[in-house]
Design an enzyme around this catalytic site. Sequence first.
Site, PDB file in Angstrom:
ATOM      1  CB  SER A  13      -6.894   0.760  -1.023  1.00 14.90           C
ATOM      2  OG  SER A  13      -7.215   2.082  -1.400  1.00 14.90           O
TER       3      SER A  13
ATOM      4  CG  ASP B 275      -6.833   4.475  -9.330  1.00 16.91           C
ATOM      5  OD1 ASP B 275      -5.916   5.282  -9.055  1.00 16.91           O
ATOM      6  OD2 ASP B 275      -7.024   3.439  -8.667  1.00 16.91           O
TER       7      ASP B 275
ATOM      8  CG  HIS C 109      -5.284   3.088  -5.385  1.00 16.11           C
ATOM      9  ND1 HIS C 109      -6.396   2.843  -6.169  1.00 16.11           N
ATOM     10  CD2 HIS C 109      -5.620   2.718  -4.123  1.00 16.11           C
ATOM     11  CE1 HIS C 109      -7.363   2.330  -5.421  1.00 16.11           C
ATOM     12  NE2 HIS C 109      -6.923   2.262  -4.174  1.00 16.11           N
TER      13      HIS C 109
END
Length: 286
Positions: A36, A252, A255
């Site tokens: 990601s 989070d 990221h």
Amino acid sequence: MKIKLTFIAATCLTLLSLKSFSQDKNFYIFICFGQSNMEGNARVEAGDTVAVDSRFQVLQAVDCGDRGRLKDNWYTAVPPLARCKTGLTPADYFGRTLVANLPKKIRIGIINVSVAGAKIEIFEKDSYQSYLATAPGWMKGIAAEYGGNPYARLIELARLAQKSGVIKGILLHQGESNMNDTLWTKKVKGVYDNLIRDLNLKSKKVPLLAGEVVNADQGGICAAMNKIIATLSEVVTNSHIISSAGCPCSPDHLHFTAEGYRVLGKRYGETMLSLLGYKFPDADIH
């Protein structure tokens, strides 16, 4: 009849000759892959989409009709550079750093095939099927956008890119899903070696740049993985680790924020510039 055959043969040779000169040695291609954070998680901000130098190009990996982009075609590298709804990625400011500091005759091309949440195993050409078989449906959906085989799609795009330019490096950002996997470096080497072999490249001329995951100084929940990432050069000789120290992260702690991607991308770029033999004075990056 003999004259006609001679004419046809001469025409074919001319076409082959023209084709051989279609590759621009000043068009530097970079392969990007990972999960990601390479795909791009942060929302693209207004300043990221304006004044993108046309010397910075992306080879579209998937069809994005709403953006007027069709796969397998080159476009100015306005984000997103992965799939249609992805965000800012280190590749954005990697490319911008290069075009800001390289001679004007040099162009930069990006290929980005990344799968959010995926282990490095998704890029293992001979065993990806077994990994995908147990993957969640949303991950299978991402892989389906790449024809169900992300590695094969990466190779397909890279071979297409080689008709236009020269592959100069490989960028990786992956590791969160392989947390504490002591075999990660060997798995990465396997993918890297396959890329080198399948694209007829020379490892001494094509470095692997691997970025750290969100750093401990930002409270990164996978920061311990950076100790394993740091040992990659022991397995892949021509590899270089890109520090994530000080790169801001999202709530989070997994990221990066848009600013974090900008800083990390610039570091990838500065490392590549150094490997190419260029100095990089601070410059405005657009």
